[in-house]
Design a protein around this motif. Structure first.
Motif, PDB file in Angstrom:
ATOM      1  N   THR A  17       0.827  -1.207   0.000  1.00  0.00           N
ATOM      2  CA  THR A  17       0.000   0.000   0.000  1.00  0.00           C
ATOM      3  C   THR A  17       0.860   1.256   0.000  1.00  0.00           C
ATOM      4  OG1 THR A  17      -1.681  -1.178   1.286  1.00  0.00           O
ATOM      5  CG2 THR A  17      -1.838   1.223   1.224  1.00  0.00           C
ATOM      6  N   ILE A  35       3.539  10.173   0.188  1.00  0.00           N
ATOM      7  CA  ILE A  35       3.977  10.728  -1.094  1.00  0.00           C
ATOM      8  C   ILE A  35       4.683  12.054  -0.824  1.00  0.00           C
ATOM      9  CG2 ILE A  35       3.267  11.567  -3.363  1.00  0.00           C
ATOM     10  CD1 ILE A  35       0.797   9.759  -3.155  1.00  0.00           C
ATOM     11  N   PHE A  72       8.136   8.237  -3.017  1.00  0.00           N
ATOM     12  CA  PHE A  72       6.934   7.826  -2.308  1.00  0.00           C
ATOM     13  C   PHE A  72       7.224   6.516  -1.590  1.00  0.00           C
ATOM     14  CE2 PHE A  72       6.635   6.301  -6.649  1.00  0.00           C
ATOM     15  CZ  PHE A  72       6.163   5.003  -6.551  1.00  0.00           C
ATOM     16  N   LEU A 118       5.924  11.283 -10.434  1.00  0.00           N
ATOM     17  CA  LEU A 118       4.833  11.888  -9.673  1.00  0.00           C
ATOM     18  C   LEU A 118       4.298  13.141 -10.359  1.00  0.00           C
ATOM     19  CD1 LEU A 118       6.303  11.408  -6.090  1.00  0.00           C
ATOM     20  CD2 LEU A 118       4.297  10.250  -7.040  1.00  0.00           C
ATOM     21  N   SER A 169       0.955  11.154 -11.629  1.00  0.00           N
ATOM     22  CA  SER A 169       0.409  12.332 -10.938  1.00  0.00           C
ATOM     23  C   SER A 169      -0.876  12.024 -10.175  1.00  0.00           C
ATOM     24  CB  SER A 169       0.163  13.468 -11.942  1.00  0.00           C
ATOM     25  OG  SER A 169      -0.744  13.046 -12.951  1.00  0.00           O
ATOM     26  N   LYS A 170      -1.540  10.938 -10.560  1.00  0.00           N
ATOM     27  CA  LYS A 170      -2.783  10.568  -9.870  1.00  0.00           C
ATOM     28  C   LYS A 170      -2.552   9.565  -8.749  1.00  0.00           C
ATOM     29  CE  LYS A 170      -5.637  11.378 -13.971  1.00  0.00           C
ATOM     30  NZ  LYS A 170      -6.579  10.777 -14.950  1.00  0.00           N
ATOM     31  N   LEU A 171      -1.271   9.232  -8.487  1.00  0.00           N
ATOM     32  CA  LEU A 171      -0.973   8.278  -7.403  1.00  0.00           C
ATOM     33  C   LEU A 171      -1.507   8.824  -6.087  1.00  0.00           C
ATOM     34  CD1 LEU A 171       0.699   5.569  -6.967  1.00  0.00           C
ATOM     35  CD2 LEU A 171       2.478   7.061  -6.035  1.00  0.00           C
ATOM     36  N   GLN A 172      -2.167   7.968  -5.326  1.00  0.00           N
ATOM     37  CA  GLN A 172      -2.763   8.391  -4.061  1.00  0.00           C
ATOM     38  C   GLN A 172      -2.372   7.457  -2.944  1.00  0.00           C
ATOM     39  OE1 GLN A 172      -7.004   8.521  -4.642  1.00  0.00           O
ATOM     40  NE2 GLN A 172      -6.926  10.267  -6.035  1.00  0.00           N
ATOM     41  N   ILE A 173      -2.360   8.006  -1.750  1.00  0.00           N
ATOM     42  CA  ILE A 173      -2.180   7.166  -0.564  1.00  0.00           C
ATOM     43  C   ILE A 173      -3.330   6.150  -0.541  1.00  0.00           C
ATOM     44  CG2 ILE A 173      -2.258   7.131   1.966  1.00  0.00           C
ATOM     45  CD1 ILE A 173      -0.767   9.822   1.869  1.00  0.00           C
ATOM     46  N   ASP A 212      -3.273   3.521  -2.702  1.00  0.00           N
ATOM     47  CA  ASP A 212      -3.088   2.732  -3.932  1.00  0.00           C
ATOM     48  C   ASP A 212      -2.245   1.497  -3.616  1.00  0.00           C
ATOM     49  OD1 ASP A 212      -4.597   4.446  -5.409  1.00  0.00           O
ATOM     50  OD2 ASP A 212      -2.913   5.427  -6.432  1.00  0.00           O
TER      51      ASP A 212
END
Length: 313
Positions: free
Chosen positions: A261, A265, A270, A299, A304-308, A310
């Motif tokens: 998980t 970031i 990250f 990133l 750029s759409k990576l989220q905590i 994921d």
């Protein structure tokens, strides 16, 4: 003057060949693997040892398979006093092992009897070893099982990766061989039988060994990443594609998240949850179908759409 046939293939071996040439040994021929297609365009490329041999004006022999080949007969006809190998990539047939009056010796990148096999440097780093080294040994038909002539150990630094250690151990091999050869030639060298109870193996890296298992703790994953850097490179999966991890370090964030998980970031990296509450900080990556890039570039762009939250698999 002692006549030598040198056998080797990768970058590790080329400086050893150059040392033998610079020391004035009579090198009758250089034996290396055939040219291979390299890269996406499959450009036929000579191995580093061939390139070095041609630069030095030495004759080159490139058998696809040594045993039973015309090239083997060509080598035997040269009647060398000594055969020196360094990461050649094939086991020598008995006919060749028995031919030179001074025998066949190998420059092996481990402290035998640990890490016999084709990937001793990779495996030592992956296993988190604190030291490695070079062994000069007599060759036998059994893989890396011959008697030990000399050894030299060096520490594995925490920042070392396989690429750095290849360079370091190639230089160690040069110096150790340079120091050891006179005693082999004059018959005063020591000879120690390997302790079979201490034998470990380091076979060529498999695809499965390249894959990240996020349930392992961050120290083990860091060792895996640096042990596979700069080749063949560790990978995980993300958004149904392979995601290469060229470089990472042990993260600082503690967590209770499921392994794999995304838990933090930052601008230039990250962190991904690993086992035992630890995390791996990714700094140098390659998403599926993309070029290698820094995590900061990733990133800003593709990721750029990576989220905590994921999930890497």
């Amino acid at each position: 003057m002692t006549s030598i046939i040198f056998m080797g293939t990768p970058d590790f071996s080329a400086p050893i060949l150059r040392m033998l040439h610079d020391e004035g040994y009579a090198i009758k021929a250089v034996v290396t693997q055939p040219d291979r297609p390299v890269g996406r365009k499959r450009v036929l490329t000579p191995p580093p040892v061939k390139a070095a041999a041609l630069e030095l004006g030495l004759p080159v022999i490139q058998p696809e398979k040594l045993r039973g080949s015309e090239e083997l007969q060509q080598i035997l006809a040269l009647q060398p006093d000594l055969v020196v190998t360094a990461a050649f990539g094939q086991i020598l047939p008995r006919e060749l092992l028995d031919a030179p009056s001074l025998g066949c010796i190998n420059v092996h990148a481990s402290l035998l009897p640990k890490y016999r096999g084709g990937a001793p440097i990779h495996q030592a780093v992956i296993d988190g070893e604190k030291e490695t080294g070079v062994t000069i040994m007599y060759m036998a038909e059994k893989l890396d099982a011959g008697d030990i002539i000399s050894q030299k150990a060096i520490p594995i630094e925490e920042s070392d990766h396989t690429g750095k250690l290849f360079e370091k151990l190639s230089m160690v091999g040069c110096e150790l061989l340079k120091e050891t050869l006179p005693s082999i030639i004059n018959g005063t060298n020591s000879r120690t039988v390997q302790d079979e109870a201490q034998v470990t193996f380091a076979g060529n890296i498999s695809r499965e060994q390249e894959r990240i298992d996020w349930t392992q703790d961050a120290t083990a994953l860091y060792n895996q990443v640096r042990g596979l850097h700069p080749w063949p490179v560790a990978y995980t999966t993300f958004e149904d594609g392979n995601f290469k991890i060229w470089w990472a370090t042990i993260g600082t964030n503690k967590h209770e998240a499921m392994p794999g998980t995304v838990i933090a970031i930052a601008k230039d990296h990250f962190e991904v949850a690993a086992g035992n509450g630890t995390a791996l900080a990714l700094y140098d990556v390659q998403p599926a179908g993309k070029k290698r890039m820094t995590a900061e570039e990733y990133l800003r762009g593709t990721g750029s759409k990576l989220q905590i939250g994921d999930q890497f698999q």
